[in-house]
Design a protein around this motif. Structure first.
Motif, PDB file in Angstrom:
ATOM      1  N   GLY A 195     -13.588  -7.281 -35.564  1.00  0.00           N
ATOM      2  CA  GLY A 195     -13.564  -5.937 -36.818  1.00  0.00           C
ATOM      3  C   GLY A 195     -15.134  -5.104 -36.692  1.00  0.00           C
ATOM      4  N   GLU A 196     -15.439  -5.700 -35.953  1.00  0.00           N
ATOM      5  CA  GLU A 196     -17.050  -5.495 -35.817  1.00  0.00           C
ATOM      6  C   GLU A 196     -17.205  -3.443 -35.435  1.00  0.00           C
ATOM      7  OE1 GLU A 196     -21.658  -6.463 -35.298  1.00  0.00           O
ATOM      8  OE2 GLU A 196     -19.881  -7.581 -35.060  1.00  0.00           O
ATOM      9  N   ALA A 197     -18.034  -2.379 -36.433  1.00  0.00           N
ATOM     10  CA  ALA A 197     -17.540  -1.642 -35.470  1.00  0.00           C
ATOM     11  C   ALA A 197     -18.824  -0.961 -35.011  1.00  0.00           C
ATOM     12  CB  ALA A 197     -17.906   0.058 -36.474  1.00  0.00           C
ATOM     13  N   ILE A 198     -18.670  -0.802 -33.060  1.00  0.00           N
ATOM     14  CA  ILE A 198     -20.081  -0.222 -32.566  1.00  0.00           C
ATOM     15  C   ILE A 198     -19.893   0.791 -32.010  1.00  0.00           C
ATOM     16  CG2 ILE A 198     -20.003  -2.636 -31.523  1.00  0.00           C
ATOM     17  CD1 ILE A 198     -18.387  -1.388 -28.853  1.00  0.00           C
ATOM     18  N   ASN A 199     -20.933   1.374 -32.074  1.00  0.00           N
ATOM     19  CA  ASN A 199     -21.338   2.753 -31.651  1.00  0.00           C
ATOM     20  C   ASN A 199     -21.199   3.184 -30.085  1.00  0.00           C
ATOM     21  OD1 ASN A 199     -21.949   4.079 -34.276  1.00  0.00           O
ATOM     22  ND2 ASN A 199     -24.183   3.240 -34.111  1.00  0.00           N
ATOM     23  N   VAL A 200     -20.258   3.581 -30.035  1.00  0.00           N
ATOM     24  CA  VAL A 200     -19.868   3.579 -27.669  1.00  0.00           C
ATOM     25  C   VAL A 200     -20.929   5.043 -27.399  1.00  0.00           C
ATOM     26  CG1 VAL A 200     -18.724   4.571 -26.387  1.00  0.00           C
ATOM     27  CG2 VAL A 200     -18.068   3.126 -28.499  1.00  0.00           C
ATOM     28  N   GLY A 201     -21.752   3.582 -26.098  1.00  0.00           N
ATOM     29  CA  GLY A 201     -22.368   5.459 -25.382  1.00  0.00           C
ATOM     30  C   GLY A 201     -21.739   6.092 -24.432  1.00  0.00           C
ATOM     31  N   ASP A 202     -22.520   6.079 -23.566  1.00  0.00           N
ATOM     32  CA  ASP A 202     -21.825   6.441 -22.496  1.00  0.00           C
ATOM     33  C   ASP A 202     -21.822   5.627 -20.776  1.00  0.00           C
ATOM     34  OD1 ASP A 202     -24.346   6.110 -21.338  1.00  0.00           O
ATOM     35  OD2 ASP A 202     -24.845   8.485 -21.448  1.00  0.00           O
ATOM     36  N   ALA A 203     -22.038   4.306 -21.006  1.00  0.00           N
ATOM     37  CA  ALA A 203     -22.196   3.599 -20.518  1.00  0.00           C
ATOM     38  C   ALA A 203     -20.125   2.602 -20.665  1.00  0.00           C
ATOM     39  CB  ALA A 203     -23.345   2.034 -20.108  1.00  0.00           C
ATOM     40  N   ASP A 204     -19.857   2.276 -19.245  1.00  0.00           N
ATOM     41  CA  ASP A 204     -18.998   1.091 -19.876  1.00  0.00           C
ATOM     42  C   ASP A 204     -19.198  -0.520 -20.165  1.00  0.00           C
ATOM     43  OD1 ASP A 204     -16.998   3.430 -18.869  1.00  0.00           O
ATOM     44  OD2 ASP A 204     -16.731   2.707 -16.599  1.00  0.00           O
ATOM     45  N   LEU A 205     -18.355  -0.119 -21.406  1.00  0.00           N
ATOM     46  CA  LEU A 205     -18.428  -2.145 -21.529  1.00  0.00           C
ATOM     47  C   LEU A 205     -17.685  -3.125 -20.839  1.00  0.00           C
ATOM     48  CD1 LEU A 205     -19.323  -0.408 -25.452  1.00  0.00           C
ATOM     49  CD2 LEU A 205     -20.689  -1.014 -23.438  1.00  0.00           C
ATOM     50  N   LYS A 206     -17.775  -4.435 -21.265  1.00  0.00           N
ATOM     51  CA  LYS A 206     -17.257  -5.768 -20.731  1.00  0.00           C
ATOM     52  C   LYS A 206     -17.128  -6.217 -22.024  1.00  0.00           C
ATOM     53  CE  LYS A 206     -15.673  -8.874 -17.131  1.00  0.00           C
ATOM     54  NZ  LYS A 206     -16.802  -9.600 -15.666  1.00  0.00           N
ATOM     55  N   PHE A 207     -16.540  -6.687 -22.581  1.00  0.00           N
ATOM     56  CA  PHE A 207     -16.126  -8.026 -23.701  1.00  0.00           C
ATOM     57  C   PHE A 207     -15.384  -9.141 -23.037  1.00  0.00           C
ATOM     58  CE2 PHE A 207     -17.494  -3.761 -26.189  1.00  0.00           C
ATOM     59  CZ  PHE A 207     -18.631  -4.287 -26.941  1.00  0.00           C
ATOM     60  N   SER A 208     -16.439 -10.279 -23.149  1.00  0.00           N
ATOM     61  CA  SER A 208     -15.303 -11.776 -22.843  1.00  0.00           C
ATOM     62  C   SER A 208     -15.489 -12.181 -23.959  1.00  0.00           C
ATOM     63  CB  SER A 208     -16.865 -11.919 -21.158  1.00  0.00           C
ATOM     64  OG  SER A 208     -16.718 -11.431 -20.023  1.00  0.00           O
ATOM     65  N   ALA A 209     -14.070 -12.713 -23.958  1.00  0.00           N
ATOM     66  CA  ALA A 209     -14.223 -13.300 -25.486  1.00  0.00           C
ATOM     67  C   ALA A 209     -15.178 -14.761 -25.678  1.00  0.00           C
ATOM     68  CB  ALA A 209     -12.300 -14.439 -25.451  1.00  0.00           C
ATOM     69  N   GLU A 210     -16.052 -15.840 -26.307  1.00  0.00           N
ATOM     70  CA  GLU A 210     -16.484 -16.602 -26.730  1.00  0.00           C
ATOM     71  C   GLU A 210     -15.417 -17.405 -27.232  1.00  0.00           C
ATOM     72  OE1 GLU A 210     -20.009 -16.642 -26.060  1.00  0.00           O
ATOM     73  OE2 GLU A 210     -19.063 -16.002 -24.830  1.00  0.00           O
ATOM     74  N   TRP A 211     -15.532 -18.058 -26.972  1.00  0.00           N
ATOM     75  CA  TRP A 211     -14.874 -19.936 -27.431  1.00  0.00           C
ATOM     76  C   TRP A 211     -15.148 -20.893 -28.053  1.00  0.00           C
ATOM     77  CZ3 TRP A 211      -9.674 -18.018 -28.061  1.00  0.00           C
ATOM     78  CH2 TRP A 211      -9.058 -16.928 -27.163  1.00  0.00           C
ATOM     79  N   LYS A 212     -14.391 -21.313 -29.247  1.00  0.00           N
ATOM     80  CA  LYS A 212     -15.332 -22.864 -29.650  1.00  0.00           C
ATOM     81  C   LYS A 212     -14.424 -23.895 -29.399  1.00  0.00           C
ATOM     82  CE  LYS A 212     -15.030 -22.289 -34.514  1.00  0.00           C
ATOM     83  NZ  LYS A 212     -15.416 -21.947 -35.910  1.00  0.00           N
ATOM     84  N   THR A 213     -14.356 -24.820 -29.252  1.00  0.00           N
ATOM     85  CA  THR A 213     -13.427 -26.670 -29.522  1.00  0.00           C
ATOM     86  C   THR A 213     -13.532 -26.325 -30.402  1.00  0.00           C
ATOM     87  OG1 THR A 213     -14.697 -26.606 -27.500  1.00  0.00           O
ATOM     88  CG2 THR A 213     -13.172 -28.486 -28.036  1.00  0.00           C
ATOM     89  N   VAL A 214     -12.378 -26.969 -30.908  1.00  0.00           N
ATOM     90  CA  VAL A 214     -11.749 -27.013 -32.104  1.00  0.00           C
ATOM     91  C   VAL A 214     -11.033 -28.659 -32.106  1.00  0.00           C
ATOM     92  CG1 VAL A 214     -11.625 -24.556 -33.451  1.00  0.00           C
ATOM     93  CG2 VAL A 214      -9.391 -25.356 -31.758  1.00  0.00           C
TER      94      VAL A 214
END
Length: 90
Positions: free
Chosen positions: A71-90
């Motif tokens: 839900g966080e908004a980011i400003n997109v530049g001209d470099a391709d972006l890769k996001f990886s999910a971060e998890w916590k143990t429950v």
């Protein structure tokens, strides 16, 4: 969010990909969105991934190493972006 280089094409699109971040997670790895460079993009919920015994914490960006929330908004530049999910143990 850091920008990489100036893109001379005003219609250029940046690819934003999302990855499971954990080999035990299931779902569509490598989901890609294309966004016009210079625009704002709202990071999605991780509802296309699931990790048994894990709870989604946020998206880690390959460009700056920072973890961003769904839900966080980011400003997109001209470099391709890769996001990886971060998890916590429950």
């Amino acid at each position: 969010m850091k920008k990489s280089k100036k893109n001379p094409d005003p219609n250029a699109k940046t690819k934003i990909s999302f990855h499971k971040g954990n080999p035990g997670a299931v779902g569509e790895d490598g989901k890609i969105f294309e966004v016009k460079s210079g625009e704002t993009f709202t990071l999605p919920a991780a509802d296309f991934f699931n990790l048994e015994g894990g709870e989604f914490k946020g998206w880690k960006c390959s460009l700056d190493g920072k973890v961003y929330g769904a839900g966080e908004a980011i400003n997109v530049g001209d470099a391709d972006l890769k996001f990886s999910a971060e998890w916590k143990t429950v």
